[in-house]
Design an enzyme around this catalytic site. Structure first.
Site, PDB file in Angstrom:
ATOM      1  N   SER A 133      32.220  66.049  70.609  1.00  9.15           N
ATOM      2  CA  SER A 133      31.283  64.975  70.360  1.00  9.15           C
ATOM      3  C   SER A 133      29.874  65.451  69.951  1.00  9.15           C
ATOM      4  CB  SER A 133      31.176  64.111  71.617  1.00  9.15           C
ATOM      5  OG  SER A 133      30.626  64.853  72.686  1.00  9.15           O
ATOM      6  N   LYS A 144      20.943  66.750  71.724  1.00 11.46           N
ATOM      7  CA  LYS A 144      21.982  65.706  71.673  1.00 11.46           C
ATOM      8  C   LYS A 144      21.465  64.450  72.347  1.00 11.46           C
ATOM      9  CE  LYS A 144      26.915  65.101  72.786  1.00 11.46           C
ATOM     10  NZ  LYS A 144      28.084  65.718  73.457  1.00 11.46           N
ATOM     11  N   SER A 185      33.324  69.586  73.716  1.00 15.31           N
ATOM     12  CA  SER A 185      32.359  69.002  72.780  1.00 15.31           C
ATOM     13  C   SER A 185      31.229  69.902  72.309  1.00 15.31           C
ATOM     14  CB  SER A 185      31.746  67.749  73.391  1.00 15.31           C
ATOM     15  OG  SER A 185      32.628  66.691  73.218  1.00 15.31           O
TER      16      SER A 185
END
Ligand code: GLN
Length: 453
Positions: free
Chosen positions: A135, A60, A159
Protein backbone atom coordinates in the site's frame (compact mmCIF):
# COMPACT_ATOMS: atom_id res chain seq x y z
CA UNK A 1 24.02 24.09 -2.53
CA UNK A 2 21.64 25.44 0.08
CA UNK A 3 18.76 23.54 1.71
CA UNK A 4 16.39 25.97 0.00
CA UNK A 5 17.84 24.99 -3.39
CA UNK A 6 17.42 21.31 -2.58
CA UNK A 7 13.83 21.77 -1.51
CA UNK A 8 13.00 24.00 -4.47
CA UNK A 9 14.44 21.37 -6.80
CA UNK A 10 12.23 18.70 -5.20
CA UNK A 11 9.11 20.81 -5.84
CA UNK A 12 10.23 21.42 -9.44
CA UNK A 13 10.40 17.65 -9.93
CA UNK A 14 7.04 17.15 -8.22
CA UNK A 15 5.44 19.69 -10.55
CA UNK A 16 7.12 18.11 -13.54
CA UNK A 17 6.30 14.44 -12.84
CA UNK A 18 3.55 14.12 -10.29
CA UNK A 19 0.69 14.93 -12.66
CA UNK A 20 1.50 11.59 -14.30
CA UNK A 21 2.68 9.59 -11.26
CA UNK A 22 0.22 10.73 -8.58
CA UNK A 23 2.49 10.04 -5.60
CA UNK A 24 1.43 13.03 -3.48
CA UNK A 25 -1.95 13.76 -1.89
CA UNK A 26 -1.01 16.94 -0.01
CA UNK A 27 1.92 19.30 -0.51
CA UNK A 28 3.54 21.34 2.23
CA UNK A 29 5.34 23.84 0.03
CA UNK A 30 5.04 26.94 2.18
CA UNK A 31 5.98 25.08 5.36
CA UNK A 32 8.87 23.35 3.61
CA UNK A 33 10.32 26.57 2.20
CA UNK A 34 10.12 28.23 5.63
CA UNK A 35 11.87 25.28 7.27
CA UNK A 36 14.52 25.26 4.54
CA UNK A 37 15.21 28.96 5.15
CA UNK A 38 15.56 28.27 8.88
CA UNK A 39 18.05 25.46 8.21
CA UNK A 40 20.00 27.67 5.81
CA UNK A 41 20.33 30.30 8.54
CA UNK A 42 21.64 27.60 10.80
CA UNK A 43 24.30 26.70 8.22
CA UNK A 44 25.76 30.17 8.70
CA UNK A 45 26.24 29.74 12.42
CA UNK A 46 28.30 26.79 13.60
CA UNK A 47 25.50 25.01 15.43
CA UNK A 48 25.52 21.20 15.31
CA UNK A 49 23.35 19.67 12.62
CA UNK A 50 20.77 16.90 12.78
CA UNK A 51 21.56 13.46 11.37
CA UNK A 52 19.45 14.00 8.23
CA UNK A 53 20.07 17.72 7.96
CA UNK A 54 18.31 19.38 5.04
CA UNK A 55 16.97 16.24 3.36
CA UNK A 56 13.56 16.70 1.67
CA UNK A 57 11.19 13.89 2.71
CA UNK A 58 7.66 12.69 2.06
CA UNK A 59 5.54 10.73 4.53
CA UNK A 60 2.86 8.12 3.82
CA UNK A 61 -0.49 9.68 4.53
CA UNK A 62 -1.33 7.37 7.45
CA UNK A 63 1.13 9.07 9.82
CA UNK A 64 -0.33 12.10 11.51
CA UNK A 65 1.24 15.50 10.96
CA UNK A 66 0.22 18.46 13.06
CA UNK A 67 -1.79 20.92 11.00
CA UNK A 68 -1.10 19.05 7.76
CA UNK A 69 -4.03 17.08 6.33
CA UNK A 70 -3.80 13.32 6.94
CA UNK A 71 -6.27 11.27 4.92
CA UNK A 72 -5.15 7.61 4.81
CA UNK A 73 -6.29 8.07 1.17
CA UNK A 74 -9.86 7.75 2.45
CA UNK A 75 -12.86 10.00 1.83
CA UNK A 76 -13.61 9.49 5.52
CA UNK A 77 -10.56 11.57 6.52
CA UNK A 78 -10.55 13.91 3.52
CA UNK A 79 -10.90 16.89 5.88
CA UNK A 80 -8.83 15.67 8.83
CA UNK A 81 -6.12 17.99 10.20
CA UNK A 82 -4.34 16.25 13.09
CA UNK A 83 -3.50 18.17 16.24
CA UNK A 84 -0.22 16.38 16.90
CA UNK A 85 2.75 14.74 15.17
CA UNK A 86 3.45 11.02 15.04
CA UNK A 87 6.65 10.14 16.92
CA UNK A 88 8.45 9.36 13.64
CA UNK A 89 7.51 12.81 12.37
CA UNK A 90 8.85 14.41 15.55
CA UNK A 91 12.06 12.44 15.12
CA UNK A 92 12.42 13.48 11.49
CA UNK A 93 11.95 17.10 12.56
CA UNK A 94 14.60 16.65 15.25
CA UNK A 95 16.99 15.26 12.66
CA UNK A 96 16.27 18.40 10.59
CA UNK A 97 14.64 16.97 7.50
CA UNK A 98 12.23 19.10 5.48
CA UNK A 99 8.68 17.76 5.03
CA UNK A 100 7.56 18.04 1.39
CA UNK A 101 4.12 16.54 1.80
CA UNK A 102 1.95 13.47 2.33
CA UNK A 103 2.02 10.46 0.06
CA UNK A 104 -0.69 8.45 -1.64
CA UNK A 105 -1.47 4.90 -0.53
CA UNK A 106 -4.18 2.26 -0.60
CA UNK A 107 -7.06 3.38 1.59
CA UNK A 108 -6.16 2.66 5.24
CA UNK A 109 -3.14 0.69 3.87
CA UNK A 110 -5.35 -2.09 2.58
CA UNK A 111 -4.08 -3.22 -0.79
CA UNK A 112 -1.06 -4.13 -2.84
CA UNK A 113 -1.32 -1.91 -5.93
CA UNK A 114 -2.33 1.56 -4.75
CA UNK A 115 -5.49 1.27 -6.81
CA UNK A 116 -7.51 1.35 -3.57
CA UNK A 117 -6.71 5.02 -2.97
CA UNK A 118 -10.01 6.88 -2.89
CA UNK A 119 -8.36 9.90 -4.55
CA UNK A 120 -6.38 8.58 -7.52
CA UNK A 121 -4.05 5.66 -8.23
CA UNK A 122 -0.25 5.95 -8.33
CA UNK A 123 1.64 4.94 -11.47
CA UNK A 124 4.97 3.15 -11.57
CA UNK A 125 7.72 5.58 -12.69
CA UNK A 126 9.40 2.74 -14.68
CA UNK A 127 6.26 2.12 -16.74
CA UNK A 128 3.26 4.38 -16.30
CA UNK A 129 0.85 1.63 -17.39
CA UNK A 130 1.86 -0.44 -14.34
CA UNK A 131 1.14 -0.26 -10.62
CA UNK A 132 3.84 0.89 -8.17
CA UNK A 133 2.72 -1.79 -5.68
CA UNK A 134 1.09 -0.98 -2.38
CA UNK A 135 0.00 0.00 0.00
CA UNK A 136 2.96 2.43 0.27
CA UNK A 137 2.90 2.99 -3.52
CA UNK A 138 3.21 6.77 -3.27
CA UNK A 139 6.20 6.43 -0.93
CA UNK A 140 8.04 4.07 -3.30
CA UNK A 141 7.16 5.91 -6.52
CA UNK A 142 8.22 9.27 -5.06
CA UNK A 143 11.72 7.97 -4.28
CA UNK A 144 12.04 6.21 -7.65
CA UNK A 145 11.03 9.40 -9.50
CA UNK A 146 13.25 11.70 -7.42
CA UNK A 147 10.21 13.49 -5.96
CA UNK A 148 11.66 13.08 -2.46
CA UNK A 149 15.10 12.22 -1.14
CA UNK A 150 13.57 9.48 0.99
CA UNK A 151 10.15 8.60 2.35
CA UNK A 152 8.50 6.68 5.15
CA UNK A 153 6.05 3.86 4.50
CA UNK A 154 4.19 1.40 6.70
CA UNK A 155 4.18 -2.37 6.33
CA UNK A 156 1.51 -4.69 7.72
CA UNK A 157 1.88 -7.59 5.30
CA UNK A 158 4.39 -6.27 2.79
CA UNK A 159 3.42 -2.67 2.09
CA UNK A 160 6.96 -1.29 2.28
CA UNK A 161 8.83 -4.19 0.71
CA UNK A 162 6.55 -5.03 -2.23
CA UNK A 163 6.28 -1.45 -3.60
CA UNK A 164 10.03 -0.98 -3.05
CA UNK A 165 10.56 -4.11 -5.14
CA UNK A 166 8.21 -2.95 -7.95
CA UNK A 167 9.77 0.54 -8.04
CA UNK A 168 13.44 -0.45 -7.82
CA UNK A 169 14.20 1.19 -4.47
CA UNK A 170 15.24 -0.01 -0.99
CA UNK A 171 12.46 -0.67 1.54
CA UNK A 172 13.00 -1.79 5.13
CA UNK A 173 10.39 -3.28 7.43
CA UNK A 174 12.07 -3.29 10.82
CA UNK A 175 11.36 -5.74 13.64
CA UNK A 176 7.93 -5.38 15.21
CA UNK A 177 8.54 -2.93 18.07
CA UNK A 178 11.71 -1.32 16.68
CA UNK A 179 10.02 1.95 15.70
CA UNK A 180 7.27 3.77 17.55
CA UNK A 181 3.86 3.67 15.93
CA UNK A 182 2.45 6.50 18.01
CA UNK A 183 0.53 8.56 15.48
CA UNK A 184 0.35 5.85 12.82
CA UNK A 185 -3.32 5.28 11.98
CA UNK A 186 -3.79 1.64 13.01
CA UNK A 187 -4.66 -1.04 10.48
CA UNK A 188 -3.67 -4.32 12.20
CA UNK A 189 -1.92 -3.47 15.44
CA UNK A 190 -0.10 -6.78 15.93
CA UNK A 191 1.55 -6.38 12.50
CA UNK A 192 1.92 -2.67 11.59
CA UNK A 193 5.46 -1.27 11.38
CA UNK A 194 6.86 1.98 9.99
CA UNK A 195 10.05 1.95 7.92
CA UNK A 196 12.22 3.88 5.45
CA UNK A 197 12.09 3.78 1.66
CA UNK A 198 15.36 5.03 0.18
CA UNK A 199 17.50 5.00 -2.96
CA UNK A 200 20.21 2.88 -1.40
CA UNK A 201 21.10 0.80 1.66
CA UNK A 202 23.32 3.39 3.32
CA UNK A 203 20.44 5.89 3.36
CA UNK A 204 18.21 3.19 4.83
CA UNK A 205 20.67 2.77 7.72
CA UNK A 206 20.75 6.54 8.30
CA UNK A 207 16.97 6.89 8.40
CA UNK A 208 16.54 3.85 10.62
CA UNK A 209 19.10 5.35 13.01
CA UNK A 210 17.07 8.55 13.18
CA UNK A 211 13.64 6.99 13.81
CA UNK A 212 14.29 3.75 15.77
CA UNK A 213 14.00 3.35 19.51
CA UNK A 214 11.73 2.99 22.48
CA UNK A 215 8.86 5.43 22.89
CA UNK A 216 6.88 5.62 26.13
CA UNK A 217 3.88 6.74 24.05
CA UNK A 218 3.73 3.38 22.24
CA UNK A 219 3.49 0.44 24.65
CA UNK A 220 4.40 -1.99 21.84
CA UNK A 221 7.67 -0.24 21.08
CA UNK A 222 10.50 -2.34 22.45
CA UNK A 223 12.93 -1.12 25.07
CA UNK A 224 15.90 -2.55 23.19
CA UNK A 225 19.15 -0.71 22.57
CA UNK A 226 19.53 0.85 19.12
CA UNK A 227 22.92 -0.11 17.66
CA UNK A 228 25.03 2.01 15.32
CA UNK A 229 23.62 0.88 11.96
CA UNK A 230 26.18 2.74 9.89
CA UNK A 231 29.10 0.90 11.42
CA UNK A 232 27.38 -2.34 10.37
CA UNK A 233 27.99 -1.52 6.70
CA UNK A 234 31.39 -3.19 6.52
CA UNK A 235 31.08 -4.87 3.14
CA UNK A 236 31.95 -8.15 4.88
CA UNK A 237 29.87 -11.30 4.32
CA UNK A 238 32.56 -13.97 4.51
CA UNK A 239 31.27 -16.93 6.54
CA UNK A 240 27.70 -15.63 6.53
CA UNK A 241 25.13 -18.45 6.61
CA UNK A 242 22.18 -17.91 4.27
CA UNK A 243 19.00 -20.00 4.22
CA UNK A 244 16.94 -20.10 1.02
CA UNK A 245 13.44 -21.51 1.63
CA UNK A 246 12.39 -23.78 -1.21
CA UNK A 247 8.82 -22.51 -0.77
CA UNK A 248 10.07 -19.04 -1.78
CA UNK A 249 11.31 -20.25 -5.15
CA UNK A 250 8.16 -22.16 -6.14
CA UNK A 251 5.67 -20.53 -8.48
CA UNK A 252 7.96 -17.53 -9.01
CA UNK A 253 8.31 -15.81 -12.38
CA UNK A 254 11.38 -17.46 -13.99
CA UNK A 255 13.27 -14.18 -14.51
CA UNK A 256 12.66 -13.16 -10.89
CA UNK A 257 13.99 -16.51 -9.72
CA UNK A 258 17.02 -16.16 -12.01
CA UNK A 259 17.80 -12.72 -10.56
CA UNK A 260 17.73 -14.11 -7.02
CA UNK A 261 19.94 -17.08 -7.92
CA UNK A 262 22.41 -14.63 -9.43
CA UNK A 263 22.57 -12.75 -6.11
CA UNK A 264 23.37 -16.01 -4.34
CA UNK A 265 26.22 -16.56 -6.79
CA UNK A 266 27.60 -13.08 -6.05
CA UNK A 267 27.33 -13.56 -2.28
CA UNK A 268 29.02 -16.94 -2.58
CA UNK A 269 31.83 -15.22 -4.42
CA UNK A 270 32.18 -12.91 -1.41
CA UNK A 271 32.56 -15.88 0.91
CA UNK A 272 29.00 -16.48 2.12
CA UNK A 273 27.50 -19.96 2.15
CA UNK A 274 23.90 -20.87 1.37
CA UNK A 275 21.65 -23.85 1.73
CA UNK A 276 18.12 -24.66 0.73
CA UNK A 277 15.75 -25.04 3.68
CA UNK A 278 12.01 -25.50 4.20
CA UNK A 279 9.58 -23.19 5.99
CA UNK A 280 6.78 -25.75 5.90
CA UNK A 281 3.91 -23.52 7.03
CA UNK A 282 4.41 -20.89 4.34
CA UNK A 283 1.37 -22.04 2.38
CA UNK A 284 -0.99 -21.14 5.26
CA UNK A 285 0.37 -17.65 5.80
CA UNK A 286 -1.85 -15.69 3.41
CA UNK A 287 -5.06 -17.24 4.75
CA UNK A 288 -4.03 -16.67 8.37
CA UNK A 289 -2.94 -13.09 7.63
CA UNK A 290 -6.19 -12.05 5.96
CA UNK A 291 -8.18 -13.38 8.92
CA UNK A 292 -5.98 -11.76 11.55
CA UNK A 293 -5.36 -8.46 9.77
CA UNK A 294 -9.04 -8.07 8.89
CA UNK A 295 -10.12 -8.96 12.44
CA UNK A 296 -7.84 -6.33 13.90
CA UNK A 297 -8.88 -3.82 11.25
CA UNK A 298 -12.57 -4.34 12.00
CA UNK A 299 -11.86 -3.47 15.60
CA UNK A 300 -9.45 -0.58 14.93
CA UNK A 301 -11.68 1.07 12.35
CA UNK A 302 -14.67 1.14 14.69
CA UNK A 303 -13.33 4.51 15.88
CA UNK A 304 -14.46 6.04 12.59
CA UNK A 305 -18.04 6.71 13.51
CA UNK A 306 -18.74 10.14 12.05
CA UNK A 307 -18.40 11.73 15.50
CA UNK A 308 -14.76 11.73 16.46
CA UNK A 309 -12.75 12.14 13.25
CA UNK A 310 -13.25 13.15 9.68
CA UNK A 311 -16.41 13.42 7.64
CA UNK A 312 -19.90 13.22 9.16
CA UNK A 313 -22.93 12.23 7.06
CA UNK A 314 -25.54 14.99 6.54
CA UNK A 315 -28.98 14.90 8.18
CA UNK A 316 -28.97 11.52 9.91
CA UNK A 317 -32.38 10.53 11.31
CA UNK A 318 -30.93 9.29 14.59
CA UNK A 319 -27.63 8.29 16.19
CA UNK A 320 -27.51 4.86 14.58
CA UNK A 321 -28.11 6.41 11.15
CA UNK A 322 -25.26 8.83 11.82
CA UNK A 323 -22.86 5.91 12.31
CA UNK A 324 -24.35 3.90 9.48
CA UNK A 325 -24.42 6.70 6.90
CA UNK A 326 -20.99 8.08 7.80
CA UNK A 327 -19.38 4.64 7.49
CA UNK A 328 -21.28 3.75 4.31
CA UNK A 329 -20.19 6.98 2.63
CA UNK A 330 -16.72 7.26 4.18
CA UNK A 331 -15.18 3.83 3.52
CA UNK A 332 -14.32 2.42 0.09
CA UNK A 333 -15.12 -1.13 -1.10
CA UNK A 334 -11.90 -2.88 -0.02
CA UNK A 335 -12.08 -1.41 3.49
CA UNK A 336 -15.71 -2.53 3.80
CA UNK A 337 -14.77 -6.03 2.59
CA UNK A 338 -12.14 -6.30 5.34
CA UNK A 339 -14.41 -4.94 8.06
CA UNK A 340 -17.06 -7.48 7.14
CA UNK A 341 -14.59 -10.36 6.96
CA UNK A 342 -13.02 -9.37 10.28
CA UNK A 343 -16.32 -8.85 12.08
CA UNK A 344 -17.44 -12.28 10.89
CA UNK A 345 -14.20 -13.97 11.97
CA UNK A 346 -14.47 -12.44 15.45
CA UNK A 347 -18.15 -13.12 16.01
CA UNK A 348 -19.17 -15.63 18.66
CA UNK A 349 -19.56 -19.08 17.21
CA UNK A 350 -16.96 -18.42 14.52
CA UNK A 351 -14.12 -17.02 16.64
CA UNK A 352 -12.62 -20.44 17.50
CA UNK A 353 -12.86 -21.72 13.93
CA UNK A 354 -11.30 -18.67 12.30
CA UNK A 355 -9.54 -16.14 14.53
CA UNK A 356 -8.19 -18.59 17.08
CA UNK A 357 -7.15 -21.06 14.38
CA UNK A 358 -5.32 -18.30 12.50
CA UNK A 359 -3.47 -17.36 15.71
CA UNK A 360 -2.29 -20.96 16.07
CA UNK A 361 -1.10 -20.99 12.48
CA UNK A 362 0.76 -17.76 13.18
CA UNK A 363 2.64 -19.47 16.01
CA UNK A 364 3.66 -22.31 13.69
CA UNK A 365 4.94 -19.81 11.12
CA UNK A 366 6.93 -18.00 13.79
CA UNK A 367 8.46 -21.34 14.82
CA UNK A 368 9.54 -22.02 11.21
CA UNK A 369 11.58 -18.80 11.40
CA UNK A 370 12.91 -19.45 14.93
CA UNK A 371 14.19 -22.89 13.91
CA UNK A 372 15.83 -21.60 10.75
CA UNK A 373 17.57 -18.80 12.64
CA UNK A 374 19.11 -21.33 15.04
CA UNK A 375 21.42 -22.32 12.19
CA UNK A 376 21.44 -19.37 9.77
CA UNK A 377 22.16 -15.63 9.93
CA UNK A 378 19.68 -14.51 7.27
CA UNK A 379 16.94 -15.90 5.05
CA UNK A 380 16.94 -14.82 1.44
CA UNK A 381 14.49 -14.95 -1.45
CA UNK A 382 12.47 -12.77 -3.81
CA UNK A 383 10.31 -9.96 -2.35
CA UNK A 384 7.40 -10.70 -4.67
CA UNK A 385 6.60 -13.51 -7.12
CA UNK A 386 6.42 -11.13 -10.11
CA UNK A 387 7.41 -7.65 -11.20
CA UNK A 388 4.92 -4.74 -11.31
CA UNK A 389 1.67 -5.73 -13.07
CA UNK A 390 -0.52 -3.53 -15.30
CA UNK A 391 -3.02 -1.18 -13.67
CA UNK A 392 -6.50 -2.68 -13.66
CA UNK A 393 -5.32 -6.25 -14.28
CA UNK A 394 -6.11 -7.58 -10.78
CA UNK A 395 -8.41 -5.05 -9.22
CA UNK A 396 -11.56 -7.15 -9.75
CA UNK A 397 -9.93 -10.25 -8.30
CA UNK A 398 -9.11 -9.74 -4.61
CA UNK A 399 -7.78 -13.26 -4.16
CA UNK A 400 -5.13 -12.90 -6.89
CA UNK A 401 -4.25 -9.52 -5.43
CA UNK A 402 -3.88 -11.07 -1.95
CA UNK A 403 -1.55 -13.78 -3.28
CA UNK A 404 1.01 -11.19 -4.40
CA UNK A 405 1.94 -10.94 -0.72
CA UNK A 406 2.79 -14.60 -0.26
CA UNK A 407 6.50 -13.87 0.28
CA UNK A 408 6.19 -10.83 2.55
CA UNK A 409 3.31 -11.94 4.81
CA UNK A 410 5.12 -14.77 6.68
CA UNK A 411 7.76 -12.25 7.80
CA UNK A 412 5.07 -9.92 9.10
CA UNK A 413 3.35 -12.71 11.01
CA UNK A 414 6.68 -13.67 12.60
CA UNK A 415 7.48 -10.04 13.46
CA UNK A 416 11.04 -10.30 12.12
CA UNK A 417 12.82 -7.59 10.09
CA UNK A 418 13.21 -7.73 6.31
CA UNK A 419 14.56 -5.49 3.59
CA UNK A 420 13.91 -5.36 -0.14
CA UNK A 421 16.87 -4.30 -2.28
CA UNK A 422 16.88 -4.06 -6.09
CA UNK A 423 18.59 -7.08 -7.72
CA UNK A 424 18.26 -6.59 -11.45
CA UNK A 425 15.51 -6.40 -14.03
CA UNK A 426 13.04 -8.65 -15.76
CA UNK A 427 11.80 -7.29 -19.09
CA UNK A 428 12.91 -3.79 -18.09
CA UNK A 429 11.10 -3.87 -14.72
CA UNK A 430 12.91 -3.89 -11.36
CA UNK A 431 13.18 -7.10 -9.32
CA UNK A 432 13.51 -7.02 -5.52
CA UNK A 433 15.55 -9.30 -3.30
CA UNK A 434 14.19 -9.89 0.21
CA UNK A 435 16.68 -10.32 3.05
CA UNK A 436 15.11 -11.48 6.30
CA UNK A 437 16.86 -11.23 9.67
CA UNK A 438 16.63 -12.32 13.29
CA UNK A 439 14.48 -10.19 15.61
CA UNK A 440 16.18 -6.79 16.23
CA UNK A 441 19.06 -7.72 13.94
CA UNK A 442 18.48 -5.07 11.27
CA UNK A 443 22.27 -4.56 11.28
CA UNK A 444 22.94 -7.90 9.61
CA UNK A 445 20.35 -7.47 6.85
CA UNK A 446 21.66 -3.97 6.13
CA UNK A 447 25.20 -5.34 6.03
CA UNK A 448 24.27 -8.11 3.56
CA UNK A 449 22.25 -5.76 1.36
CA UNK A 450 25.06 -3.21 1.37
CA UNK A 451 27.69 -5.83 0.48
CA UNK A 452 25.59 -7.01 -2.44
CA UNK A 453 24.35 -3.61 -3.68
N1 GLN B 1 -1.27 -6.04 0.61
C1 GLN B 1 -1.47 -6.39 1.98
C2 GLN B 1 -2.89 -6.07 2.40
O1 GLN B 1 -3.62 -5.65 1.58
C3 GLN B 1 -0.48 -5.69 2.84
C4 GLN B 1 -0.88 -4.32 3.18
C5 GLN B 1 0.06 -3.65 4.13
O2 GLN B 1 1.14 -4.16 4.41
N2 GLN B 1 -0.39 -2.53 4.66
O3 GLN B 1 -3.25 -6.22 3.51
Amino acid sequence: LSVSDLVKEAFVKIREYDGRIGAYLTLNEEGAMAEAARLDDKLLTNESQGLLFGLPVGIKDNMVTEGLRTTCASQFLSNYDPIYDATVVTKLKQSETVMLGKLNMDEFAMGGSNENSSFHPVRNPWDLSRVPGGSSGGSAAAVAAGEAYFTLGSDTGGSIRQPASYCGVVGLKPTYGRISRYGLVAFASSLDQIGPITKNVEDSAYVLQAIAGHDPKDSTSADVEVPDYLSALTGEVAGLKIAVPKEYLEGIEPQVKAAVLEVLRVLEGLGAVWEEVSLPHTEYAVAAYYLLASSEASSNLSRFDGVRYGVRADNPGNLLDLYYDSRSQGFGPEVKRRIMLGTYALSSGYYDAYYLKAQKVRTLIKQDFDQTFEKFDVILGPTAPTTAFPLGSQIDDPLTMYLNDILTIPVSLAGVPALSVPCGFADGLPVGLQIIGKPFDESTILRVAHAYE
